[in-house]
Scaffold this active site. Structure first.
Site, PDB file in Angstrom:
ATOM      1  N   ASP A 176      14.746 -21.347  61.353  1.00 50.32           N
ATOM      2  CA  ASP A 176      13.921 -20.765  60.268  1.00 50.32           C
ATOM      3  C   ASP A 176      12.728 -21.380  60.329  1.00 50.32           C
ATOM      4  O   ASP A 176      11.541 -20.808  60.500  1.00 50.32           O
ATOM      5  CB  ASP A 176      14.382 -21.018  58.836  1.00 50.32           C
ATOM      6  CG  ASP A 176      15.838 -20.325  59.092  1.00 50.32           C
ATOM      7  OD1 ASP A 176      16.114 -19.392  59.998  1.00 50.32           O
ATOM      8  OD2 ASP A 176      16.719 -20.271  58.055  1.00 50.32           O
ATOM      9  N   ASP A 201      22.027 -21.579  66.120  1.00 43.34           N
ATOM     10  CA  ASP A 201      20.860 -22.542  66.095  1.00 43.34           C
ATOM     11  C   ASP A 201      21.629 -23.844  65.829  1.00 43.34           C
ATOM     12  O   ASP A 201      21.360 -24.884  66.695  1.00 43.34           O
ATOM     13  CB  ASP A 201      19.895 -22.427  65.243  1.00 43.34           C
ATOM     14  CG  ASP A 201      20.188 -22.209  63.819  1.00 43.34           C
ATOM     15  OD1 ASP A 201      21.246 -21.974  63.340  1.00 43.34           O
ATOM     16  OD2 ASP A 201      19.402 -22.448  62.814  1.00 43.34           O
TER      17      ASP A 201
END
Ligand code: GLA
Length: 407
Positions: free
Chosen positions: A191, A52
């Site tokens: 997340d 990410d």
């Protein structure tokens, strides 16, 4: 012994847990009006490890364990925050919110409150005082994203009680700003997106470069997701995580001159690394090697899942673990043991560490029906190696943050 935990699976279970949380709220804050109860899941990432913050794709899914948030409006401007995990009450005034973090758990919801009040202000709306009780059934520090669960859950609950009607993605960004800004954790975007945009029976495909996303169905009738917790928690994990972020950044800075079209490490082609990796610090070169190959594995895992090939997807998960151990160096012997035992169990498609690593959990993709054999084998092998049992659990999917009509 393998521990069994209750899950929110099934509407009955979810309503019961929400009603119990509302009961705990009334014990804490007094009878009065009934609180509204919200639930926000945790997440497990199946593919795209440490991508990410390198602009790559990730494939997380929400799990049916997470955070309950019970909220009741007050007549004044006071906000009282409590948790079922400790007895402390944190009290604030919405007109005088703290400007700096305290170092305690309440920083997460306080950071989110600041963000949502600012968004309310921009709409010309005004916040009111609240009593709030947090609780849940997600292990903390296990790599299942308890912090995104609490932040997105708080944003979702505040949006509902203040009647703002903000889009999900705005709530995700409010949660992210709170964690990065007020709490001060340099977390990636995966997340809060995984929690906030979750959909039942789907993996989220999130491209962290342009933030585009799509849902890839996962058939929970055929496959099951297990999470095995080593119970190892490394104090130094945050520092080691930050070091990985810095090494990836250094690799990108070193390689970009050789491939000027690259905007992040995800864009760097393997040929560029092969030709110029020798100019990097050896550790940075290994991190780049993992990232560039993990991008390719994640695309190939998505193709496999689209064909309904769970075994092909699982094989990429296991390759990802090998790379996390050898090249990204974020595994520990306890995680390696769990992955090795899992993939030796009939009916298992693949396994890898999930979250940042340095302890925490392994995630396993398996055929339905193989659960008992997997739990027995993981427990037996782990006890033989380390003298204690892991916690092995099986999760259903989750539709994401929601209000639970418990009464
Ligand atoms: C942690 C971070 C995520 C991601 C993973 C590794 O869980 O919070 O943003 O970087 O590690 O994939």
């Amino acid at each position: 012994m393998t521990e069994a935990h209750p899950t929110t699976a099934g509407r009955g279970g979810e309503l019961g847990l929400a009603a119990a949380h509302a009961g705990a709220f009334q014990e804490r804050f007094g009878a009065g009006g009934r609180p509204r109860v919200f639930f926000s899941p945790g997440r497990v990432n199946l593919m795209g490890a440490h991508l990410d913050y390198n602009g790559g794709p990730v494939m997380p899914t929400a799990i049916d364990r997470g955070t309950f948030v019970a909220v009741r409006a007050r007549r004044d401007t006071r906000v009282a925050l409590a948790s079922t995990l400790d007895g402390a009450l944190v009290e604030l005034d919405i007109d005088r919110l703290p400007a700096a973090r305290s170092g305690r758990w309440a920083d997460y919801p306080v950071g989110v409150l600041r963000e949502i009040l600012a968004l309310a202000d921009a709409q010309g709306a005004r916040g009111i005082g609240l009593d709030v009780l947090f609780g849940g059934n997600l292990p903390v520090g296990a790599g299942l994203s308890s912090s995104a669960s609490i932040c997105v859950g708080t944003a979702f609950a505040l949006d509902a009680v203040y009647g703002l009607g903000l889009p999900r993605v705005e709530l995700v960004h409010a949660a992210l700003r709170a964690e990065r800004g007020f709490v001060g954790v340099q977390c990636g975007i995966m997340d809060p997106y995984a929690v906030g945009l979750a959909r039942q029976s789907s993996l989220l495909w999130l491209d962290c470069k342009d933030r585009s996303s799509e849902y890839i169905p996962i058939d929970h009738e055929r496959v099951s997701i297990a999470v095995a917790d080593t119970l190892v928690r490394r104090e130094l994990a945050q520092g080691a995580f930050n070091e990985r972020v810095a090494q990836c950044r250094a690799a990108f800075d070193g390689l970009r001159p050789h491939q000027p079209d690259a905007t992040c490490l995800r864009d760097v082609r393997f040929e560029t690394l092969a030709a110029h990796g020798g100019e990097l610090e050896p550790a940075s070169a290994r991190r780049a090697h993992h990232v560039i190959q993990e991008v390719a594995r994640t695309f190939s895992a998505r193709d496999a899942l689209r064909r309904g090939d769970a075994a092909g997807f699982g094989a990429e998960m296991t390759r990802a673990h090998d790379s996390l151990r050898e090249l990204f160096e974020v595994s520990v012997p306890e995680l390696d043991r769990l992955v090795e035992s899992a993939v030796a169990t009939p009916g298992v498609h693949g396994a890898r560490l999930t979250g940042a690593g340095f302890g925490g959990c392994a995630v396993v993709l398996l055929e339905r029906g193989a659960e008992a054999d997997l739990a027995a084998r993981l427990t037996r092998d782990y006890e033989a190696a380390f003298g204690r049992a892991p916690v092995v659990e099986f999760f259903g999917g989750d539709p994401g943050p929601r209000e639970i009509p418990w009464n």
